[in-house]
Design an enzyme around this catalytic site. Structure first.
Site, PDB file in Angstrom:
ATOM      1  CB  CYS A   1      65.016  63.018  58.778  1.00  0.00           C
ATOM      2  SG  CYS A   1      66.269  62.581  59.997  1.00  0.00           S
TER       3      CYS A   1
ATOM      4  CB  CYS B   1      66.214  56.017  62.181  1.00  0.00           C
ATOM      5  SG  CYS B   1      64.976  56.687  61.072  1.00  0.00           S
TER       6      CYS B   1
HETATM    7 FE1  FES Z   1      64.525  58.663  61.654  1.00  0.00          FE
HETATM    8 FE2  FES Z   1      64.954  61.182  61.378  1.00  0.00          FE
HETATM    9  S1  FES Z   1      66.028  59.835  62.687  1.00  0.00           S
HETATM   10  S2  FES Z   1      63.639  59.962  60.227  1.00  0.00           S
END
Ligand code: FES
Length: 148
Positions: free
Chosen positions: A104, A34
């Site tokens: 995450c 992400c």
């Molecule tokens: Fe990036 Fe949670 S979506 S750390």
């Protein structure tokens, strides 16, 4: 997606946010999925006990909650004990995370490991069982500004 009360609490009131001046170790890691980034600062005394810990997270709510809980879990622990604070332990302490948010929680574990790695390097120590996290973003603080 349902978050536990503990996740919401740590997201809304994150513990140990900030920085430590002259830290014993600092680790910055990035999540390849992400692009979120987390930095953890550790203050470690001569007996290898973590006296203080602070974090900064440029990331999602689950990343904020897991970093907050991870800092609470490593505070007061020895360096060796802190290695046992895995993302699984952090998730358990938060009463779980939705499956899509599990990645995450890895950021917090890796940021702690990166900070411990930095501490070990600075102090010429070998910490049993510690590996340099792959997601470590090494920042060269001495980097000189380019002149034109
Ligand atoms: Fe990036 Fe949670 S979506 S750390």
């Amino acid at each position: 997606m349902a978050y536990s009360e503990k996740v919401m609490d740590h997201f809304e009131h994150p513990r140990n946010v900030g920085e430590i001046e002259n830290p014993s170790g600092v680790g910055t890691v990035g999540n390849a999925k992400c692009g979120d980034i987390m930095r953890i600062y550790l203050d470690i005394d001569d007996n290898q006990v973590i006296q203080d810990v602070k974090f900064k997270t440029f990331g999602c709510g689950a990343a904020v909650a897991t970093s907050s809980m991870a800092t609470e879990l490593v505070k007061g622990k020895t360096v060796e004990e802190a290695l046992g604070v895995t993302n699984k332990a952090v998730m358990e302490a938060l009463d779980g995370l939705p499956p899509v948010k599990v990645h995450c929680s890895l950021l917090a574990e890796e940021a702690i490991h990166a900070a411990l790695w930095d501490y070990a390097e600075k102090h010429n120590l070998k910490i049993e069982g510690l590996e340099k996290p792959k997601s470590d973003i090494h920042e060269d603080e001495e980097e000189e500004e380019e002149e034109y």
